[in-house]
Design a protein around this motif. Structure first.
Motif, PDB file in Angstrom:
ATOM      1  N   ILE A 198      19.940 -34.284  66.862  1.00 35.16           N
ATOM      2  CA  ILE A 198      20.826 -34.132  67.723  1.00 35.16           C
ATOM      3  C   ILE A 198      21.536 -35.704  68.349  1.00 35.16           C
ATOM      4  CG2 ILE A 198      19.799 -32.191  68.475  1.00 35.16           C
ATOM      5  CD1 ILE A 198      18.619 -33.683  70.815  1.00 35.16           C
ATOM      6  N   PHE A 199      20.631 -36.663  67.990  1.00 35.31           N
ATOM      7  CA  PHE A 199      21.115 -38.022  68.389  1.00 35.31           C
ATOM      8  C   PHE A 199      22.070 -38.580  67.503  1.00 35.31           C
ATOM      9  CE2 PHE A 199      17.749 -37.993  72.013  1.00 35.31           C
ATOM     10  CZ  PHE A 199      18.029 -39.039  72.591  1.00 35.31           C
ATOM     11  N   THR A 200      21.875 -38.237  66.317  1.00 31.89           N
ATOM     12  CA  THR A 200      22.818 -38.823  65.129  1.00 31.89           C
ATOM     13  C   THR A 200      24.083 -38.147  65.474  1.00 31.89           C
ATOM     14  OG1 THR A 200      21.330 -39.158  63.639  1.00 31.89           O
ATOM     15  CG2 THR A 200      23.436 -39.084  62.967  1.00 31.89           C
TER      16      THR A 200
ATOM     17  N   LYS B 230      12.364 -32.791  77.333  1.00 31.45           N
ATOM     18  CA  LYS B 230      13.107 -33.391  78.197  1.00 31.45           C
ATOM     19  C   LYS B 230      12.726 -34.567  78.560  1.00 31.45           C
ATOM     20  CE  LYS B 230      15.209 -30.228  80.655  1.00 31.45           C
ATOM     21  NZ  LYS B 230      15.743 -29.213  81.742  1.00 31.45           N
ATOM     22  N   ALA B 231      11.747 -34.770  78.744  1.00 29.77           N
ATOM     23  CA  ALA B 231      11.044 -36.276  79.412  1.00 29.77           C
ATOM     24  C   ALA B 231      11.345 -37.161  78.245  1.00 29.77           C
ATOM     25  CB  ALA B 231       9.855 -36.241  79.690  1.00 29.77           C
ATOM     26  N   HIS B 232      10.984 -36.570  76.682  1.00 25.42           N
ATOM     27  CA  HIS B 232      10.957 -37.497  75.729  1.00 25.42           C
ATOM     28  C   HIS B 232      12.611 -37.873  75.449  1.00 25.42           C
ATOM     29  CE1 HIS B 232       9.729 -37.847  71.276  1.00 25.42           C
ATOM     30  NE2 HIS B 232      10.700 -38.602  71.261  1.00 25.42           N
ATOM     31  N   ILE B 233      13.486 -36.906  75.684  1.00 27.84           N
ATOM     32  CA  ILE B 233      15.013 -37.451  75.420  1.00 27.84           C
ATOM     33  C   ILE B 233      15.185 -38.424  76.656  1.00 27.84           C
ATOM     34  CG2 ILE B 233      17.257 -36.490  76.052  1.00 27.84           C
ATOM     35  CD1 ILE B 233      16.221 -33.830  74.768  1.00 27.84           C
ATOM     36  N   ARG B 234      14.949 -38.560  77.779  1.00 25.05           N
ATOM     37  CA  ARG B 234      15.119 -39.324  78.913  1.00 25.05           C
ATOM     38  C   ARG B 234      14.650 -40.695  78.479  1.00 25.05           C
ATOM     39  NH1 ARG B 234      13.101 -35.401  82.240  1.00 25.05           N
ATOM     40  NH2 ARG B 234      14.640 -34.336  83.381  1.00 25.05           N
ATOM     41  N   GLU B 235      13.289 -40.734  77.511  1.00 24.10           N
ATOM     42  CA  GLU B 235      12.855 -41.969  77.178  1.00 24.10           C
ATOM     43  C   GLU B 235      13.855 -42.550  76.024  1.00 24.10           C
ATOM     44  OE1 GLU B 235       9.819 -43.786  78.223  1.00 24.10           O
ATOM     45  OE2 GLU B 235       9.895 -42.547  79.711  1.00 24.10           O
ATOM     46  N   LEU B 236      14.115 -41.799  75.030  1.00 27.85           N
ATOM     47  CA  LEU B 236      14.827 -42.471  74.232  1.00 27.85           C
ATOM     48  C   LEU B 236      16.230 -42.728  74.603  1.00 27.85           C
ATOM     49  CD1 LEU B 236      14.475 -39.487  71.391  1.00 27.85           C
ATOM     50  CD2 LEU B 236      13.117 -41.739  71.650  1.00 27.85           C
ATOM     51  N   LEU B 237      16.832 -42.187  75.540  1.00 29.72           N
ATOM     52  CA  LEU B 237      18.133 -42.825  76.162  1.00 29.72           C
ATOM     53  C   LEU B 237      17.664 -43.948  77.081  1.00 29.72           C
ATOM     54  CD1 LEU B 237      19.736 -39.409  77.690  1.00 29.72           C
ATOM     55  CD2 LEU B 237      20.588 -40.932  75.399  1.00 29.72           C
ATOM     56  N   SER B 238      16.578 -44.198  77.501  1.00 35.12           N
ATOM     57  CA  SER B 238      16.157 -45.366  78.345  1.00 35.12           C
ATOM     58  C   SER B 238      15.838 -46.610  77.438  1.00 35.12           C
ATOM     59  CB  SER B 238      15.314 -45.135  79.410  1.00 35.12           C
ATOM     60  OG  SER B 238      15.499 -43.932  80.126  1.00 35.12           O
ATOM     61  N   CYS B 239      15.509 -46.309  76.133  1.00 24.96           N
ATOM     62  CA  CYS B 239      14.886 -47.382  75.271  1.00 24.96           C
ATOM     63  C   CYS B 239      16.249 -48.487  74.986  1.00 24.96           C
ATOM     64  CB  CYS B 239      14.331 -46.899  74.254  1.00 24.96           C
ATOM     65  SG  CYS B 239      15.580 -46.399  72.791  1.00 24.96           S
ATOM     66  N   GLU B 240      16.097 -49.675  74.754  1.00 27.34           N
ATOM     67  CA  GLU B 240      16.950 -50.721  74.572  1.00 27.34           C
ATOM     68  C   GLU B 240      17.952 -50.390  73.789  1.00 27.34           C
ATOM     69  OE1 GLU B 240      19.431 -53.575  73.226  1.00 27.34           O
ATOM     70  OE2 GLU B 240      17.627 -52.778  71.920  1.00 27.34           O
ATOM     71  N   SER B 241      17.484 -49.704  72.617  1.00 25.11           N
ATOM     72  CA  SER B 241      18.794 -49.346  71.689  1.00 25.11           C
ATOM     73  C   SER B 241      19.403 -48.044  71.961  1.00 25.11           C
ATOM     74  CB  SER B 241      17.868 -48.995  70.151  1.00 25.11           C
ATOM     75  OG  SER B 241      18.879 -48.619  69.358  1.00 25.11           O
ATOM     76  N   GLY B 242      18.776 -46.994  72.684  1.00 28.37           N
ATOM     77  CA  GLY B 242      19.500 -45.969  73.001  1.00 28.37           C
ATOM     78  C   GLY B 242      20.285 -46.161  74.178  1.00 28.37           C
ATOM     79  N   ASN B 243      19.951 -46.826  74.953  1.00 26.59           N
ATOM     80  CA  ASN B 243      20.716 -47.118  76.205  1.00 26.59           C
ATOM     81  C   ASN B 243      22.036 -48.001  75.872  1.00 26.59           C
ATOM     82  OD1 ASN B 243      21.141 -47.048  79.130  1.00 26.59           O
ATOM     83  ND2 ASN B 243      20.862 -49.218  78.992  1.00 26.59           N
ATOM     84  N   ARG B 244      21.895 -49.086  74.905  1.00 27.36           N
ATOM     85  CA  ARG B 244      22.931 -49.823  74.512  1.00 27.36           C
ATOM     86  C   ARG B 244      23.966 -49.181  73.653  1.00 27.36           C
ATOM     87  NH1 ARG B 244      23.153 -51.897  69.669  1.00 27.36           N
ATOM     88  NH2 ARG B 244      20.726 -51.867  69.621  1.00 27.36           N
TER      89      ARG B 244
ATOM     90  N   VAL C 286      21.343 -35.386  79.396  1.00 28.54           N
ATOM     91  CA  VAL C 286      19.861 -35.078  79.154  1.00 28.54           C
ATOM     92  C   VAL C 286      20.037 -33.565  78.853  1.00 28.54           C
ATOM     93  CG1 VAL C 286      17.760 -34.879  79.895  1.00 28.54           C
ATOM     94  CG2 VAL C 286      18.841 -36.853  80.416  1.00 28.54           C
ATOM     95  N   GLU C 287      20.531 -32.831  80.045  1.00 30.50           N
ATOM     96  CA  GLU C 287      20.638 -31.434  79.615  1.00 30.50           C
ATOM     97  C   GLU C 287      21.297 -30.792  78.445  1.00 30.50           C
ATOM     98  OE1 GLU C 287      18.913 -29.035  81.439  1.00 30.50           O
ATOM     99  OE2 GLU C 287      18.148 -30.396  83.149  1.00 30.50           O
ATOM    100  N   ASN C 288      22.210 -31.505  78.080  1.00 34.22           N
ATOM    101  CA  ASN C 288      22.962 -31.105  76.859  1.00 34.22           C
ATOM    102  C   ASN C 288      22.241 -31.439  75.604  1.00 34.22           C
ATOM    103  OD1 ASN C 288      25.540 -30.405  75.591  1.00 34.22           O
ATOM    104  ND2 ASN C 288      25.802 -32.681  74.983  1.00 34.22           N
ATOM    105  N   LEU C 289      21.664 -32.580  75.648  1.00 32.65           N
ATOM    106  CA  LEU C 289      20.975 -32.736  74.572  1.00 32.65           C
ATOM    107  C   LEU C 289      19.695 -31.924  74.350  1.00 32.65           C
ATOM    108  CD1 LEU C 289      20.968 -36.806  74.808  1.00 32.65           C
ATOM    109  CD2 LEU C 289      22.027 -35.270  72.887  1.00 32.65           C
ATOM    110  N   TYR C 290      19.169 -31.684  75.506  1.00 31.27           N
ATOM    111  CA  TYR C 290      17.764 -30.831  75.401  1.00 31.27           C
ATOM    112  C   TYR C 290      18.272 -29.421  74.805  1.00 31.27           C
ATOM    113  CZ  TYR C 290      13.790 -28.001  76.791  1.00 31.27           C
ATOM    114  OH  TYR C 290      12.739 -27.037  76.687  1.00 31.27           O
TER     115      TYR C 290
END
Length: 274
Positions: free
Chosen positions: A35-37, A57-71, A86-90
């Protein structure tokens, strides 16, 4: 820990994916990657596995918050991510996982015989997971058909809280009528599993073989040369202990001996307070 006389381990609370079923927790990792790809965000396996054990859902937030994901999100969409994202990805994650999770629900080698042996000793078997109850409706029958079942299954939507909080663990204790927490053992394959156990006053045991924390598929595990495999195991064991693990075992086959060791420790603690 407050130890009462003759206390022994009464309840073992297992994680599911990566601990008892789904070698290396492949199902959620595969779906997160997919889904992230599709969203234009490319994450490494290590980045995806980092928050494993959380509610998804919390896992998705963590991935979006990591340096690579956020950038990458900023570069792709020209804005910060938000809760709508987050809701859409979840929603995409839940739909995709629901379609494939049953394919990844086979017990990990050694689980069926070990758990059945522990049950014969009179131990109760609880379980917690980052999956929702709807997802577990797919997993539980497949695992049971292949010989593995738990006495209770607690999901984040039941308690409203996920790891590293201890509330799913407490719900297992409530359902199984087991206390105090020092007679409970949490067994899992992630740092968050260890934290869940310790935050609840229970013992925590990390498993290496088949674990998300080790991060090797079964084929990778079997094909890796012994020196590199031992190096990977040593690093994973260190991460377990940093998260609070009392014992780290090579595989689930080593769990009965680990339970005996905890019973010995409980006996020493009881003698110390006499």
């Amino acid at each position: 820990m407050n130890v009462k006389k003759n206390n022994k381990v009464q309840l073992i609370v297992f994680d599911w994916a990566g601990t008892t079923v789904d070698y290396a927790s492949s199902a959620p990792g595969t779906v997160f990657d997919r889904i992230f790809t599709l969203a234009g965000i490319h994450l490494t396996r290590e980045e995806i596995n980092g928050p494993m054990g959380m509610e998804k859902k919390a896992h998705i937030r963590e991935l979006l918050s990591c340096e690579s994901g956020n950038r990458q999100w900023q570069q792709t969409y020209g804005r910060p991510w938000n809760e709508d994202d987050v809701e859409n990805l979840y929603e995409q994650f839940e739909e995709a996982l629901y379609q494939v999770v049953v394919e990844y629900s086979s017990p990990i080698p050694g689980v069926v015989e070990t758990v059945n042996g522990l049950k014969k000793q009179g131990l109760k078997i609880g379980s917690t997971t980052g999956y929702t109850s709807q997802m577990m409706e797919q997993v539980i029958p497949k695992a049971a058909a292949m010989g593995y079942s738990a006495d209770c299954v607690v999901t984040p939507d039941v308690t409203g809280k996920s790891r590293p909080t201890p509330f799913m663990l407490f719900e297992c204790m409530r359902q199984m009528n087991v206390y105090p927490p020092c007679t409970v053992v949490k067994v899992g394959d992630t740092a968050l599993d260890m934290m869940e156990g310790k935050n609840g006053g229970a013992w925590s045991i990390g498993i290496l073989k088949g674990s998300n924390l080790l991060g090797l598929t079964q084929q990778e595990y079997e094909n890796m040369d012994q020196e590199n495999l031992e190096k990977c195991k040593k690093e994973a064991a260190k991460r377990y202990r940093e998260a609070g693990a009392d014992i780290v075992i090579d595989s689930i086959l080593d769990l009965p001996e680990a339970i005996l060791e905890i019973n010995r420790r409980l006996e020493k603690m009881e003698e110390a307070v006499k």
